[in-house]
Design a protein around this motif. Structure first.
Motif, PDB file in Angstrom:
ATOM      1  N   LYS A 217      -0.788  -0.554 -14.332  1.00  0.00           N
ATOM      2  CA  LYS A 217      -1.613   0.579 -14.790  1.00  0.00           C
ATOM      3  C   LYS A 217      -2.412   1.141 -13.640  1.00  0.00           C
ATOM      4  N   ASP A 218      -2.517   2.450 -13.599  1.00  0.00           N
ATOM      5  CA  ASP A 218      -3.264   3.187 -12.573  1.00  0.00           C
ATOM      6  C   ASP A 218      -2.568   3.192 -11.221  1.00  0.00           C
ATOM      7  N   ARG A 219      -1.404   2.547 -11.107  1.00  0.00           N
ATOM      8  CA  ARG A 219      -0.645   2.577  -9.854  1.00  0.00           C
ATOM      9  C   ARG A 219       0.720   3.233 -10.047  1.00  0.00           C
ATOM     10  N   PHE A 220       1.329   2.990 -11.200  1.00  0.00           N
ATOM     11  CA  PHE A 220       2.665   3.513 -11.479  1.00  0.00           C
ATOM     12  C   PHE A 220       2.571   4.633 -12.509  1.00  0.00           C
ATOM     13  N   THR A 221       3.470   5.603 -12.392  1.00  0.00           N
ATOM     14  CA  THR A 221       3.543   6.688 -13.356  1.00  0.00           C
ATOM     15  C   THR A 221       4.991   6.910 -13.755  1.00  0.00           C
ATOM     16  N   ILE A 222       5.244   6.880 -15.060  1.00  0.00           N
ATOM     17  CA  ILE A 222       6.586   7.143 -15.567  1.00  0.00           C
ATOM     18  C   ILE A 222       6.639   8.583 -16.064  1.00  0.00           C
ATOM     19  N   SER A 223       7.760   9.232 -15.815  1.00  0.00           N
ATOM     20  CA  SER A 223       7.940  10.601 -16.281  1.00  0.00           C
ATOM     21  C   SER A 223       9.376  10.786 -16.742  1.00  0.00           C
ATOM     22  N   ARG A 224       9.579  11.829 -17.517  1.00  0.00           N
ATOM     23  CA  ARG A 224      10.886  12.020 -18.138  1.00  0.00           C
ATOM     24  C   ARG A 224      11.195  13.501 -18.207  1.00  0.00           C
TER      25      ARG A 224
ATOM     26  N   THR B 142      17.996  -1.872  -9.044  1.00  0.00           N
ATOM     27  CA  THR B 142      17.727  -1.463  -7.666  1.00  0.00           C
ATOM     28  C   THR B 142      16.616  -2.341  -7.103  1.00  0.00           C
ATOM     29  N   GLN B 143      16.791  -2.800  -5.895  1.00  0.00           N
ATOM     30  CA  GLN B 143      15.848  -3.729  -5.288  1.00  0.00           C
ATOM     31  C   GLN B 143      14.645  -2.984  -4.721  1.00  0.00           C
ATOM     32  N   VAL B 144      13.475  -3.471  -5.049  1.00  0.00           N
ATOM     33  CA  VAL B 144      12.231  -3.003  -4.448  1.00  0.00           C
ATOM     34  C   VAL B 144      11.597  -4.206  -3.746  1.00  0.00           C
ATOM     35  N   THR B 145      11.353  -4.065  -2.462  1.00  0.00           N
ATOM     36  CA  THR B 145      10.748  -5.133  -1.678  1.00  0.00           C
ATOM     37  C   THR B 145       9.502  -4.600  -1.004  1.00  0.00           C
TER      38      THR B 145
ATOM     39  N   GLY C  75       0.789  -1.214   0.000  1.00  0.00           N
ATOM     40  CA  GLY C  75       0.000   0.000   0.000  1.00  0.00           C
ATOM     41  C   GLY C  75       0.827   1.271   0.000  1.00  0.00           C
ATOM     42  N   GLY C  76       2.111   1.125   0.225  1.00  0.00           N
ATOM     43  CA  GLY C  76       3.000   2.278   0.264  1.00  0.00           C
ATOM     44  C   GLY C  76       3.473   2.719  -1.100  1.00  0.00           C
ATOM     45  N   SER C  77       4.379   3.689  -1.104  1.00  0.00           N
ATOM     46  CA  SER C  77       4.881   4.270  -2.346  1.00  0.00           C
ATOM     47  C   SER C  77       6.402   4.333  -2.343  1.00  0.00           C
ATOM     48  N   LEU C  78       6.953   4.259  -3.531  1.00  0.00           N
ATOM     49  CA  LEU C  78       8.376   4.465  -3.745  1.00  0.00           C
ATOM     50  C   LEU C  78       8.571   5.191  -5.057  1.00  0.00           C
ATOM     51  N   ARG C  79       9.700   5.859  -5.178  1.00  0.00           N
ATOM     52  CA  ARG C  79      10.043   6.548  -6.422  1.00  0.00           C
ATOM     53  C   ARG C  79      11.441   6.134  -6.851  1.00  0.00           C
ATOM     54  N   LEU C  80      11.534   5.705  -8.098  1.00  0.00           N
ATOM     55  CA  LEU C  80      12.820   5.357  -8.697  1.00  0.00           C
ATOM     56  C   LEU C  80      13.228   6.448  -9.671  1.00  0.00           C
ATOM     57  N   SER C  81      14.525   6.721  -9.706  1.00  0.00           N
ATOM     58  CA  SER C  81      15.046   7.708 -10.646  1.00  0.00           C
ATOM     59  C   SER C  81      16.243   7.125 -11.391  1.00  0.00           C
ATOM     60  N   CYS C  82      16.450   7.616 -12.589  1.00  0.00           N
ATOM     61  CA  CYS C  82      17.558   7.133 -13.424  1.00  0.00           C
ATOM     62  C   CYS C  82      18.093   8.319 -14.217  1.00  0.00           C
ATOM     63  N   ALA C  83      19.401   8.520 -14.148  1.00  0.00           N
ATOM     64  CA  ALA C  83      20.042   9.608 -14.870  1.00  0.00           C
ATOM     65  C   ALA C  83      20.960   9.046 -15.941  1.00  0.00           C
ATOM     66  N   ALA C  84      20.836   9.568 -17.146  1.00  0.00           N
ATOM     67  CA  ALA C  84      21.642   9.108 -18.269  1.00  0.00           C
ATOM     68  C   ALA C  84      22.739  10.113 -18.579  1.00  0.00           C
TER      69      ALA C  84
ATOM     70  N   LEU D 176       1.695  -0.039  -3.711  1.00  0.00           N
ATOM     71  CA  LEU D 176       2.563  -1.179  -4.001  1.00  0.00           C
ATOM     72  C   LEU D 176       2.014  -2.467  -3.400  1.00  0.00           C
ATOM     73  N   LYS D 177       2.252  -3.555  -4.111  1.00  0.00           N
ATOM     74  CA  LYS D 177       1.793  -4.874  -3.704  1.00  0.00           C
ATOM     75  C   LYS D 177       3.007  -5.799  -3.538  1.00  0.00           C
ATOM     76  N   PRO D 178       2.866  -6.832  -2.749  1.00  0.00           N
ATOM     77  CA  PRO D 178       3.980  -7.783  -2.592  1.00  0.00           C
ATOM     78  C   PRO D 178       4.480  -8.328  -3.935  1.00  0.00           C
ATOM     79  N   GLU D 179       3.571  -8.492  -4.890  1.00  0.00           N
ATOM     80  CA  GLU D 179       3.982  -9.011  -6.194  1.00  0.00           C
ATOM     81  C   GLU D 179       4.784  -8.011  -7.015  1.00  0.00           C
ATOM     82  N   ASP D 180       4.920  -6.785  -6.532  1.00  0.00           N
ATOM     83  CA  ASP D 180       5.783  -5.808  -7.193  1.00  0.00           C
ATOM     84  C   ASP D 180       7.245  -5.984  -6.772  1.00  0.00           C
ATOM     85  N   THR D 181       7.483  -6.848  -5.808  1.00  0.00           N
ATOM     86  CA  THR D 181       8.847  -7.091  -5.345  1.00  0.00           C
ATOM     87  C   THR D 181       9.701  -7.628  -6.482  1.00  0.00           C
TER      88      THR D 181
END
Length: 116
Positions: free
Chosen positions: A64-71, A110-113, A15-24, A85-90
């Protein structure tokens, strides 16, 4: 060549949230699409979300409807906001950048648990 540096990830409760970032960096002029893949233990790597240089996005049905990608084209970064987030997103999440000819580079992962 293109180099990718990822940040974010970690441990979160369901049920929580995380944000991943990537720099090229490097030969960024060749980048068209940027995206995120994930690989859970014992499973194949799968596409989670992608975004083109023009801003067109696509998502796996499971996020869909849970994750958002931006650039940010000016900063050559891509982010993935993950909500509800759900356990199956691990999984290990990988940043990916592509040109018109295919993959240019992968991030280090990067690990997401997600705990239940």
């Amino acid at each position: 060549q293109v180099q990718l540096v990822e940040s974010g990830g970690g441990l979160v409760q369901a049920g929580g949230s995380l944000r991943l970032s990537c720099a090229a960096s490097g030969s960024i002029f060749s980048i068209n699409a940027m995206g995120w893949y994930r690989q859970a233990l014992g499973k194949e790597r799968e596409l989670v979300a992608s975004i083109t240089s023009g801003g067109t996005t696509s998502y796996a049905d499971s996020v869909k409807d849970r994750f958002t990608i931006s650039r940010d084209n000016a900063k050559n970064t891509v982010a993935l906001q993950m909500n509800t987030l759900k356990p199956e997103d691990t999984a290990v999440y990988y940043c990916n950048v592509r040109s018109g000819l295919g993959t240019l580079a992968w991030g280090q992962g990067t690990q997401v648990t997600v705990s239940s």
